[in-house]
Design a protein around this motif. Structure first.
Motif, mmCIF file in Angstrom:
data_model
loop_
_atom_site.group_PDB
_atom_site.id
_atom_site.type_symbol
_atom_site.label_atom_id
_atom_site.label_comp_id
_atom_site.label_asym_id
_atom_site.label_seq_id
_atom_site.Cartn_x
_atom_site.Cartn_y
_atom_site.Cartn_z
ATOM 1 N N SER A 113 39.656 31.782 42.204
ATOM 2 C CA SER A 113 39.729 31.833 43.840
ATOM 3 C C SER A 113 40.222 29.988 43.360
ATOM 4 C CB SER A 113 38.508 32.029 44.350
ATOM 5 O OG SER A 113 38.145 33.111 43.926
ATOM 6 N N SER B 259 46.372 32.154 44.878
ATOM 7 C CA SER B 259 44.826 32.333 45.804
ATOM 8 C C SER B 259 44.495 31.831 47.298
ATOM 9 C CB SER B 259 43.561 32.182 44.413
ATOM 10 O OG SER B 259 42.740 32.165 45.154
ATOM 11 N N LYS C 258 41.454 34.679 47.406
ATOM 12 C CA LYS C 258 40.867 36.104 46.803
ATOM 13 C C LYS C 258 41.175 35.388 45.087
ATOM 14 C CE LYS C 258 44.193 40.246 45.893
ATOM 15 N NZ LYS C 258 45.562 40.283 45.535
ATOM 16 N N LYS C 259 40.103 35.972 44.602
ATOM 17 C CA LYS C 259 39.990 36.013 43.159
ATOM 18 C C LYS C 259 41.220 36.631 42.225
ATOM 19 C CE LYS C 259 36.383 37.133 39.422
ATOM 20 N NZ LYS C 259 34.826 37.478 39.542
#
Lengths: 375, 375, 375, 375
Positions: B208, B364, B370-371
Motif C-alpha cells: 500500500s 495505490s 489500497k493494497k
C-alpha cells in the motif's frame, strides 16, 4: 484547604511510582489548595503489606476492593493488573467515587463500552493515567500544533521502543497473556502513543495494522513451554480526520533505541518529541533549521499554562516517571477540588477512544492489514 | 590489461561525480586489469563544453547520442535526465553497447518493460547506479542477513530524508514535473531504498502507499505559479514474500535528519544502517546489546568480498558519494572484462523491479493506500 | 589566463591527496584565472612511478630534487617526509621558486630559523599546508572571533585525537623516530592545532607541556624491539598574549573520539568547532542557547569571503581532506597570480612560529611541565 | 532492626533532595537492617517551617543547632551553607554525634584542619556527600581501574560544566561570595571532580591552576553592582603520585555540554564516564573499539558489590540526584549499624584532602599557574 481522602488499589511497581511522588508532594511547596490523606490501601496480601502500608502512611489496609469502597475515601486510584480495571471501575462508579485508573481502561472495547455506559450522566471525576501528556515536550507540542506553527500536519511518525521482551528467557506473566492483559506491545506501549496522537493531532478516521510475535513460545513460571498469544510488535497505519497520515509503532523487542519519539511533519515545518529530551520540544522551520520556541508560539494553551505553573514551582525532580505521574495526579485532584477537569486532562472518554483504536487494530492485523473505518 | 573505451552522455552534476572518481582511478593503484580511455562525451552543448571535455581527457565531443554510438566506444554511461533514459538505452542496446545507467531506469513501468524486452536475449552487460549497495554498511548487512545472523526478519523500517524541497521558493525544475522525472521523492530517493530493500530482504509481494505534496504550488523559471504534480513525500507499506513487513519512507521535506536509515528487526537481533556511519553496520543481539560483527558472520558473500578487496587497496577517499559511484563503475567494468557480473551488482532487472514497485505505489496512493499485489 | 607550471616532490599518500583534487580542478568550473600544468614529479623511484606519473599527467619525472628545480617549473609542492623539508626548501629558495610545503616546516627550531633567514628579503611566495584553516567552521570562527561576537576569550580547549598508535603491533616507521619526524603526536597532529590557535586566538606568550609515550617499545620492520623516542600524546598549557588561557592536546592513542575539536569560551558566549561537522561553526550565547550565525556576525573577513566564493562555486565535493587541500592550493596559486597572499593564508612565518612553540613544548615536557616564556 | 534517630540541619534545596529519597526508603524494600526515624530538624525559620516539618515526618523542630544536638539524635545531616559547615561539625563532634556533611567540608584548609584535629581519635562516623562515587559508572570505573583493565593510567581529562552563571543578570548570592562559599566553580563543582579523581586514580603530588571570573560584576539583591570575588571557571593541571597527568576543569559558564565527564587514558585502553549515561561506564581497548565490561573485569570491589546489591533491590528510581544522595546516606547508616564504613565511602579525610587541593589550587592561580607541591 480541602482534604482529599486518597485510596489505592494494588501495591505493585506502578502503585509505588504513584506513592513516592505523592508522599513528597508537600515538600514541593507548590501552593496547592488541597491536602492528600493516605486513607486506605486495598491489596491482595493485606497481612504481608500491613507494616509497609503503615510506613507509607496509610490509615488502614483493606482486604479487598469492596471494603476499600466502604471506607471514608473520596477517590480510588486503580493500580491493579489490566484484567481487574473494568470490574473495579464499575464498582467504584456504583459507589459514586471519583476514579483515577492506570492504562489501559479495560481489556477490550466491550468492557470499555460498559464502563462508558455506567458512568454516563454521573458527575464523578475520572482520569486515565496517560501520563506522557504531562511531559513538557508533549504539552509544548500540543500548543504549537493548536497554534498551527508548522502549518497543516501532513504526516506523523510515532514509535515507542522497549527491548526487554527480546530476551527469549523472559517467562510468561500476565502481561504476556491476552486474557489478562488485553494485548501485548500495542496495549502496554501503543496505548500511550495512540492517546498522544489523538491529543496532538486529531481523531482517527480509519486504520490498518500489523502485529508480530517475535518470540512465539515462552516458558511459564512452572517451566512449561507455552504459545504466546499477544503481540511483541505492532504497527498501525492511521488516517486522521484532518487528512494527515500517520504510522504508529509499538515494540517490546527493539534493541538500540529505548524510548518514544514523535516526528510530525507539517507543510511549514516539523516538530520532534524525544523521550530522551522530554523537557523540550524540537521545532524546525522550512529553511530548514531548528528554531527556538517562543512564548507567542505557545500562547493560549490552558493545559500547558497550568503545567508550566506547577513545573516552575519547584527545582525538586524525582525523575521523569515519578514527576509525570505526580503531575497527572495533581491535575486529577484539582479536577475534584475545582469541580471540573482542565481541558487537556485524559479522561475515561480518552481511554475509551484508545481502546476502540486498539480493538480495531487487532481486527485489522488478524486480516493482514485490512483497512477499517473507525465508527 | 584490457582497454575500455568509455563514453558518457550528459555533463551535469551526477556525470561529474562519475568523472572525478574515474579520472583518479589509476592513482588508487588497485591492481585492476583494465584501463579506462575517455573516448567520447555526448552533450547538448558541444561547443560550450568542448574545452572542458578536453581538460577532462575525452578524445572527442559528440553533438548527439547517435554520433556517440557511432564512435569506437565499448560502453555508454548514461547521466542524462530521467526522461531520456529509455530512449538512450533502447538506442544503445540496438547498437549492442554495454550500458551503465543512472537511476531510475525509466519514467514508468511501460518504458521499463520495453527496455527489458529489447535487451532480452542480448549478451550486453547492463547496470543501474543503485550505488548504495556498494556502501560498506549495506554490503555487510547483506552478508549478515544472508547468514541469518539476526534470525528471521520480522520488520524493516526504511527512511531516506532530504529537506531541500521544504523551501517554498525552490522553483519548478524537471525533477518537479512528472512527465520528465517520473515522480518526486519516491523516484528520486525512494528508488534507492526500494532497491536496497530487495537487495537486503526479499521480493515484495504486495504493498500500500501514501504520497503527499507538501508545497502544492511553486514558481516556474518564468515566475508563474504552477501546480506541482509530483510527491514531496511517499510512504510504502510492504509485505515481503518471506512474511516480513516493512515501511519505506522517502521525503524531500523532512528537516532535521538528512540521510537514510534501515532498522531491520529479526527474531534473534537487529541490524541498523545509518548513512552518517556508512562504513560500519550496527548489529544488536537479544541481550539486547550492540555487538561486534565478526568475520564468521560475514563469511561467504561474494559481493562483500570483492568490495573489501577494493576498499583495502587504497587509503585515498574522495568522499562517500564519489567513492560509491567509482566502486559501482569498477564492478561494471569488471563485469565487461570478466564476461559476467558479480552476483551483488544491480542490473537493469533490478531497475525494472524497482520501477514496478514505484508504479504500483503510485497506483495505490491514488486510491488512498489500497493494497495491491505485485505481479 | 596564467599557466602555472606545477612540480611535486614525493608521491606518497599526502601527495596523492593533493593530486586527486588538482586533477579535477577544471571540472569544478570555479572561474579561476590560472591553469595548472602538471610539469615535473620528483620521486625516489623514478622508473617504477614513470607510468603512473604519465597517467596522472606529469610531463616528466625527475630522478631527484635538483633535476626538478632545473626544469621549467614555477613552484614546488613538497610532499616528502619531514626530515627532507628543510633541505628542499633551502634549495628551492636558492632557485627562487615559490614553495608550498607540507607541515611541519622543519624538524626543529634551528632548521626553521635557517629557512626564515634564507627566504628573508626574497619575494618568493611560500605557504605551509595548515589546511584546516580552510575548513568552513574554522574560517567562520575566525570571523566571529575577530568581530568579538563572544566578547573576550577567556579559555580555549583544543584537542585532536587519533587512535591508530594504540595498537602495540604498529611497527616503527619514520613517523615514530625523532630524527626523521621531529616528534610524535605533537608534530603530526598538534602542529595543526597550534596553527589554528594562533589563527583564531592570539600569539602564545608562555607555555608548559607534558608528553607521554604510551607504547614504549615497538618492533622495527626487521622485527627487533626498539625504544620509541617520540610522544604518543602531548598536552600544552598555553598563556596567550591577550590573557586568555588554553589547553591543547594531541593524541595518537585516544580511542573513541577521532577528530579535532575547539571549545572557545568568551565572556559573552562560546564557540565550538568539531571536525565531524566541519561545515558549520556552533555558536552559543549567554542565555545559554545555541544561536544562528548571521551574516553580520561574519562580515568583513577577507579570508572567509574568498573561501565562501570558492565553496559556492561547485556542488562537487571530494571529501573533507581532498577539498581542504585543494582550497589551500588554490589560495597558494592565487597568491602567485595576484602577487600577494590573502591575509588568512598560512605562510612559512606561521610554520616557523608553530615550530617554535613545539620546540619550547618539548623543552618544557623534558622538565616535567616547567613554564617557559616564548621569545 | 536498629532504629536510627535522624536529624537534619537546614531545609533548602539540597536538604529536600536528601529527604525525598529518605522518606521513600521503606518502599524500596531493600532488606536493610535499620529504620530511619525523622527526629529533629534545625532551621533558621522554625515557626514558618513547622507545618512542613510535621508533614515530612519530623518529631520536632529545633530553633538552632545546639538544641538539635541536645535532642535524642544519633547523627546529624548537615545541609547548611558552606560557611556554617565547620562550626556545626565542631559542635557535633564535641557532642559525639555521627556526622554526615554536604560538600565542601569547610571554607578553607585551616578550617578543615581544625575539623580533622577535633575528630582525631574519636570513634564517630563521618561522611561527606561526594555522592557521585555512588553512580554506577563511577563505581564500575573504580573496579576497572583497580583491576588494571586499561593498564597504567597515563592521562585523565576531567570536566564538569554548568552554564547558569553565564547569565550576567544572575544576582550575587552566598555562592558568589568567597567569605561564605569558600570559592566559586572550583568549590561548587570542582570539589566533586577532585574527590572522584582521588577515588579513581591516585593522590595528587603537585598541581598548577588557573581561574577566571567571566562576569566580573554582578548586582546584589539590593540592586547595587558589586565585584565578584570567586571563580566562574577553574582549570587544574595535576601530577598524580603514580606519574599520571590530569587536567580538571570546573565551569559554571560553559554553554552546550552540561554535566561531567571523565576520559581516562591508559596504556592498554581507555575509560569514559559521562553524567548523561551514568548507569554504565564506557570501556575501550587498544583495537580501538568500545568493548563490553565483563563481570571478571569488575570483580573484587567491595564498594561496587554493595552498590550493585542495593541497586538490584528495586526498580524504583527517583531520578539520578535523589538516587545518589539516598545511596550515599544508606552507606552512612550502614557504617553506623555495622560499626565501620565500606572502604569506598568518602569520609571527612576525603573532604580534607579535597579542601587541601582546592586551597593550593587557589594559591597557584593567584600566582598565574605556579606549580605547587602538595604536602
Amino acid at each position: 484547604m480541602k482534604n482529599i481522602n486518597y485510596s489505592l488499589s494494588g501495591l505493585g511497581g506502578i502503585a509505588k511510582t504513584h506513592l513516592v511522588g505523592l508522599r513528597n508532594l508537600e515538600m514541593l511547596e507548590l501552593g496547592l489548595d488541597f491536602k492528600v490523606n493516605f486513607s486506605t490501601l486495598a491489596t491482595t496480601h493485606p497481612e504481608e503489606k500491613k507494616e509497609l502500608a503503615r510506613e507509607i502512611g496509610f490509615d488502614q489496609v483493606a482486604a479487598n476492593f469492596d471494603k476499600l469502597l466502604a471506607a471514608d475515601v473520596d477517590l480510588v486510584d486503580l493500580c491493579t493488573p489490566n484484567f481487574i480495571h473494568a470490574e473495579e471501575i464499575l464498582k467504584a462508579a456504583a459507589a459514586n467515587k471519583d476514579i483515577y485508573c492506570e492504562k489501559p481502561l479495560a481489556l477490550n472495547l466491550a468492557e470499555a463500552e460498559e464502563i462508558m455506559n455506567k458512568i454516563e450522566g454521573k458527575s464523578l471525576k475520572n482520569q486515565i493515567a496517560f501520563v506522557y501528556r504531562f511531559a513538557p515536550a508533549v504539552a509544548q507540542a500540543h500548543a504549537l500544533l493548536k497554534n498551527k506553527v508548522i502549518g497543516e500536519v501532513q504526516f506523523a511518525k510515532v514509535e515507542y521502543y522497549h527491548s526487554r521482551y527480546l530476551n527469549p528467557e523472559l517467562p510468561i506473566s500476565w502481561r504476556l497473556e491476552k486474557e489478562s492483559s488485553g494485548g501485548g506491545a500495542l496495549v502496554d506501549l501503543g496505548s500511550h502513543m495512540i492517546d498522544l496522537s489523538r491529543f496532538l493531532l486529531d481523531e482517527v478516521e480509519s486504520l490498518s495494522a500489523w502485529t508480530k510475535t517475535f518470540v512465539e513460545k515462552r516458558k511459564t513460571a512452572a517451566g512449561n513451554s507455552k504459545k504466546v498469544d499477544v503481540d511483541d510488535w505492532a504497527m498501525l497505519m492511521l488516517n486522521f480526520d484532518s487528512g494527515a497520515k500517520g504510522t504508529l509503532e509499538a515494540s517490546r523487542v527493539s534493541p538500540g533505541n529505548e524510548g518514544f519519539r514523535f516526528h510530525i511533519f507539517g507543510d511549514r515545518g516539523a516538530i520532534q518529541i524525544d523521550s530522551d529530551q522530554i523537557d523540550k520540544v524540537q521545532l524546525f522551520d522550512q529553511t530548514p533549521k531548528e528554531i527556538e520556541v517562543s512564548k507567542e508560539m505557545l500562547a493560549g494553551d490552558q493545559f500547558l499554562n497550568r503545567l508550566l505553573e506547577l513545573n516552575s514551582g519547584s527545582k525538586l525532580s524525582q525523575g521523569m516517571m515519578v514527576d509525570l505521574h505526580l503531575l497527572s495526579l495533581i491535575f486529577f485532584f484539582e479536577s475534584i477540588t475545582e469541580g471540573k477537569a482542565n481541558p487537556g486532562v485524559p479522561t475515561f472518554e480518552d481511554g475509551y477512544q484508545t481502546q476502540k483504536i486498539m480493538d480495531y487494530a487487532y481486527q485489522s492485523a488478524a486480516e493482514d492489514g485490512k483497512k477499517i473505518e473507525i465508527k
